[in-house]
Every structure is written in C-alpha cells, then in structure tokens.
Write an enzyme that holds these catalytic residues in place. Structure first.
Site, short mmCIF file in Angstrom:
data_model
loop_
_atom_site.label_atom_id
_atom_site.label_comp_id
_atom_site.label_asym_id
_atom_site.label_seq_id
_atom_site.Cartn_x
_atom_site.Cartn_y
_atom_site.Cartn_z
N LYS A 51 0.82 -1.11 -0.03
CA LYS A 51 0.16 0.00 0.21
C LYS A 51 0.84 1.37 0.01
O LYS A 51 2.02 1.19 0.37
CB LYS A 51 -0.96 -0.04 1.16
CG LYS A 51 -1.93 -1.10 1.23
CD LYS A 51 -2.91 -0.92 2.72
CE LYS A 51 -3.90 -2.07 2.65
NZ LYS A 51 -4.94 -1.74 1.64
N GLU A 77 -6.07 -9.66 0.70
CA GLU A 77 -5.87 -10.75 1.71
C GLU A 77 -7.08 -11.16 2.68
O GLU A 77 -7.06 -12.38 3.33
CB GLU A 77 -4.88 -10.29 2.55
CG GLU A 77 -4.81 -9.60 3.84
CD GLU A 77 -5.47 -8.29 3.60
OE1 GLU A 77 -5.25 -7.74 2.45
OE2 GLU A 77 -5.99 -7.72 4.37
N ARG A 116 -10.18 -11.59 2.18
CA ARG A 116 -10.90 -12.81 1.51
C ARG A 116 -10.41 -14.32 1.87
O ARG A 116 -10.86 -14.97 1.90
CB ARG A 116 -11.35 -12.40 0.15
CG ARG A 116 -10.26 -12.17 -0.82
CD ARG A 116 -10.54 -11.49 -1.93
NE ARG A 116 -10.74 -10.23 -1.63
CZ ARG A 116 -11.00 -9.21 -2.77
NH1 ARG A 116 -11.23 -9.78 -3.74
NH2 ARG A 116 -11.05 -8.08 -2.56
#
Ligand code: BES
Ligand code: MN
Ligand code: ZN
Length: 500
Positions: free
Chosen positions: A276, A348, A350
């Site tokens: 990110k 991640e 899920r």
C-alpha cells in the site's frame, strides 16, 4: 495492554440532592415536569430563564449546559431535547450520549441522568448512550493534564422504580462491555496486538466468563491444509492463529444448533508485496475490526448469559512484505480444496475468511453464518462512513440484520451478489483468482469470492465494515476513534431471534 475503564452504571430513585452533574431530557413543545420542574422551581426559575435566553426549546438533538443556576441546583445542569414525539430507545441512547459529552471532562466525578418520563426503561436507555460515549483509550497517554482526562466515572439513571429495570441494566452493562472490548482491540497498535497476543487476550477475557476458547495454531493449520490463510501470514515473523470462541448458553431443543460469527483479523495490513502507499497506512492497524466485533459480541453474550449456542471464529494474521512473503501469481490450495491464484496480495482478507468460513461450516453446521470484515476500500466509495454493506444469500437473515441495525444505530445497507459479478473471479490457471477483472464493484466481487466458500443451503451474510469501524468525525455514541461497530446490533439479532 490496559483495557479502557468502563464507568460504573446503576439505576436509583430520583435523589433529593444531586451529587456531581445532572442531565435531564426535555420533551419539546410542552411544560417542564417532574424532577426538572422541581429543581427549576427551587432555584426560582433560573434554569428556565437560561434555557429561554439560549433559545433552548427541547428540539431534538439540542443540548444546553446551565452553569451555576443557584444553591438549589448542582453547578452543572445539562438539558437535551427530545423533540415533541415519544422518543425511541435509540433516540434516548443518543440523548444520554449528548449529556455525557457535555460534562465528561469538567471535573464532576458522577453524572445523574433523569429521563422526562421517569421510567426505568428510559433511564436504562440514557445510561447505555452515556456509557458508550464515556469510552477513552488513554492507555499510552502518560502526560495527560487533568482537564484532558475524563472526570466522570459513575453514571446513575434516576427513575421512579429502579428495581424494575434490573434486567435492562444488566443487558446495558453487557453490551457496553462488549463494545469497549472491541474498541480496545482496534485501538491497540500492531506492535502490541499481533495475532498470538490477540489470541491470548481473548483467552484472558473470555475464559473466566465461561466461553470455551480454542486456539488453532500454525502447525495444526499446516497439517489440516489452511493454505489460503497461511499464505497471507507467511511474510510475517508473527505466527498466524485462529481462535474459536464457543458460548454454550442454550438449554436444549430446537435452539441447540449454533449460530456462527466469523471475523477478519488482519492485525496489520501493509498490502504485502502488492504494498500500500505510505500515506494513511497506519489505519491498517484496525484491519482486525471484524475480529474485534466478533470478540466483543462473544463477551456481551457471555456476560448476559445469552440462552443461545454461539460460535465466534476469528482468523488472525499479519500481512507483511518479506523475503518469505507470498508473491503475486502464487497459487494456494484453500481448506475447501479449491485453488486460488493470488493476483494481488493486498486482497488478503478474503483469503483469510475463505478458510475460516469453510472450517466453521464443516465443524458446526450452523443455523447461519455472519462474517464481518474491513474487506474493501470500495465499500467506503459506496456507502461512506455511515453504513456498512450487507451481502446475503438469505432475505430473512438480511432483514433481521437490517432491523437490528436500525434499532441500534449501527446502520447497514443491502448490497447485491450475482453471477454477473461472480464470473469475474474465474481464472485460467486456478479455480479462481483473488481479485475481479477491473476496479469497479470491488466490494461485490469480494463478497462473491467469499460466497464461493459457502456450502449449498448454508444461510450466510457478509458485512463489509471497512467504512464504519473507525471515525475521525465525532459520532453521537462514540466520539472519535474506534466505534465497536456491530457488537450491539449483533447482540440484538441473537436476543430477538435466536434465543430459546
Ligand atoms: N483492508 C483492506 C481494505 C480497506 C482499505 C479497509 C481501506 C479500509 C480502508 C483490504 O485488505 C484491501 O486492501 N483491499 C483492497 C482490495 C483490492 C486489492 C482488490 C482494496 O480495497 O483496495
Ligand atoms: Mn489488503
Ligand atoms: Zn485488509
């Protein structure tokens, strides 16, 4: 880890003389009555004159602090308007919260709340809102000045028949305690609250209350094939863990089959190799907000000895970039046997939920599963910070969640599932990919991914709570910071529909 202190709450008769601050609710458009009218008369109408001068007329949501009304009144009297219509419990919650917000740091050790109608039910509803608003996470503030600290540590609901509200009071206390636990967990930074520390905290909190707490460690998950969850955690020096919290409160009969709540517990989400941007990444300490909600809910259910069998499961991992981290393109085999090509390591949550959801179904055959997750940034695009998204294969469950959310102010809105979205997860190299084809509808494709791990006939709802677990703008019952979203509404769901 120092838990936030919950204020002491109680119901009592309306006192002759008030200790500390006092808060009154005022019905709009009518004469003052009861204890407020009596106090105003005793100080020769000084409270009423101040209210009139300030334009306070009891309109809904208006609040007025009256200072130094005279010897017959406490130094601080707070009024909050309810409007002309009979207030709902939620409106009373919000009124109690506003009264608390006015006096929290002004030096009074206690706040007495007096509802306009004098009833124990109204007093309990005011207490709930006030106690909610009294949350502070000051554990790491070693240099706070006195006027920055919360002074109120005792809240009393004054009413005509306090004994009649004993059960309500116990439920209020249980709900607020569970909410506080959820908020504490979200506030704790990721260097303190890593997966195994989280698991231990749950043992410490819940075992003494009679919840059976089982930790599934990495070795066991490796043996059993939790490949989707383990892949997320493999770049972290912190071990992953799954915690199963089982509350066995049903006494037999049709209510014996458990209901399950599953939480995403990413203790920190850097995104992994699909890293990110740096700006705002600190927010990702609360990427365990789903797990926090489930933990808080279990505490509430245990404290109020809910007559239901409830299993809470949380998947705890840390998503880090590292020499050992999962790569884009890696293919993992989930606990269900389905294979997943991980095209973006930042999708991640899920992957974690896929294995926990599968385990919950195989092991417990639940009446329903509700999962909670700070799953997608796209959820904020869709619903902002006001409502969480609910995706469900069952209208009845979705409607029950909606009703519980409207009653508690933890608002949700239904979102779609569907084949048109689901097919974008099809993949040439594995059974599915972990992201959809494009960036649109990202919350829906994430929900569709989860649905691929829901067995035929299983009632299920997914709540994407990414926008509502934390707030920078003050909310009535929260102030700012972690909200503890869904503890109170899910407790209501269980209480209203799934208890014997
Ligand atoms: N934890 C994030 C979702 C999130 C983002 C919650 C911002 C709250 C605020 C999740 O793991 C994530 O990174 N999702 C990605 C998915 C994408 C890669 C398909 C996202 O939403 O960008
Ligand atoms: Mn992510
Ligand atoms: Zn995440």
């Amino acid at each position: 880890m120092t838990p936030a202190k919950m204020p002491a709450i109680s119901l009592a008769s309306v006192p002759e003389q008030f200790d500390g601050a006092v808060g009154f609710t005022v019905a709009g458009g009518s004469d003052w009555t009861g204890a407020l009218a009596a106090m105003d008369a005793a100080c020769d109408g000084a409270i009423r004159r101040t209210a009139d001068a300030a334009g306070f007329d009891g309109s809904k949501g208006k609040t007025l602090l009256v200072l130094g009304a005279g010897a017959a009144a406490p130094a601080r009297v707070v009024l909050t308007g309810l409007g002309a219509d009979a207030p709902t419990a939620l409106e009373l919650n919000k009124a109690g919260a506003s009264l608390m917000a006015e006096v929290a740091t002004r030096g009074d050790a206690s706040l007495t709340l007096v509802p306009h109608d004098g009833s124990a039910a109204s007093a309990a509803a005011l207490l709930e809102g006030a106690a909610m608003r009294a949350y502070r996470f000051d554990a790491y503030r070693t240099r706070l000045k006195d006027d920055q600290k919360q002074s109120v540590s005792t809240i009393v609901g004054a009413c005509s028949d306090p004994a009649s509200g004993a059960d309500l009071l116990a439920d209020v206390s249980s709900r607020v305690s569970g909410n506080f636990l959820a908020r504490d967990l979200k506030h704790e930074p990721a260097n303190i609250l890593y997966p195994v520390a989280f698991a231990q905290r749950l043992k410490d909190e819940l075992e003494p209350l009679g919840v059976e707490v089982t930790i599934i460690d990495e070795a066991q998950m490796e043996k059993e094939g939790w490949g989707a969850l383990l892949g997320v955690g493999q770049g972290s020096v912190r071990d992953s863990a799954v915690v199963v919290m089982h509350w066995k409160g049903a006494s037999g009969g049709v209510h014996d089959d458990p209901v399950c709540f599953v939480g995403k517990g990413v203790c920190f989400d850097t995104g992994g190799i699909s890293i990110k941007p740096a700006g705002g990444m600190e927010d990702m300490k609360w990427d365990m907000g789903g797990a926090a909600a489930v933990s808080g809910l279990m505490k509430t259910l245990a404290l109020r000895k809910a007559k239901a069998n409830v299993v809470g499961l949380v998947g705890l991992v840390e998503n880090m970039p590292d020499a050992n981290a999962q790569r884009p393109g890696d293919i993992v085999t989930s606990l269900s046997g389905q294979t997943i090509q991980v095209l973006n390591t930042d999708a991640e949550g899920r992957l974690v939920l896929a294995d926990v959801l599968w385990h919950a179904q195989e092991k417990y055959r639940p009446r329903f599963i509700v999962d909670l997750a700070t799953l997608t940034g796209a959820m904020l695009v869709a619903l902002g910070h006001e409502k969480a998204g609910v995706f469900s294969n069952d209208d009845e469950l979705a409607n029950q969640l909606f009703a519980a959310s409207e009653a508690t102010g933890e608002y949700v809105w239904r979102m779609p599932l569907g084949q048109e979205y689901n097919k974008s997860l099809d993949c040439k190299e594995a059974d599915m990919r972990n992201i959809g084809g494009g960036r649109w509808g990202g919350s829906i494709t994430a929900a569709c991914f989860l649905e691929r791990f829901i067995q035929k006939g299983q009632k299920w709802a997914h709540m994407d709570i990414a926008g509502v677990v934390w707030t920078d703008k003050p909310k009535p019952m929260v102030g700012t910071g972690a909200t503890g979203f869904a503890v109170r509404s899910l407790d209501k769901l269980v209480q209203d529909h799934y208890e014997a």
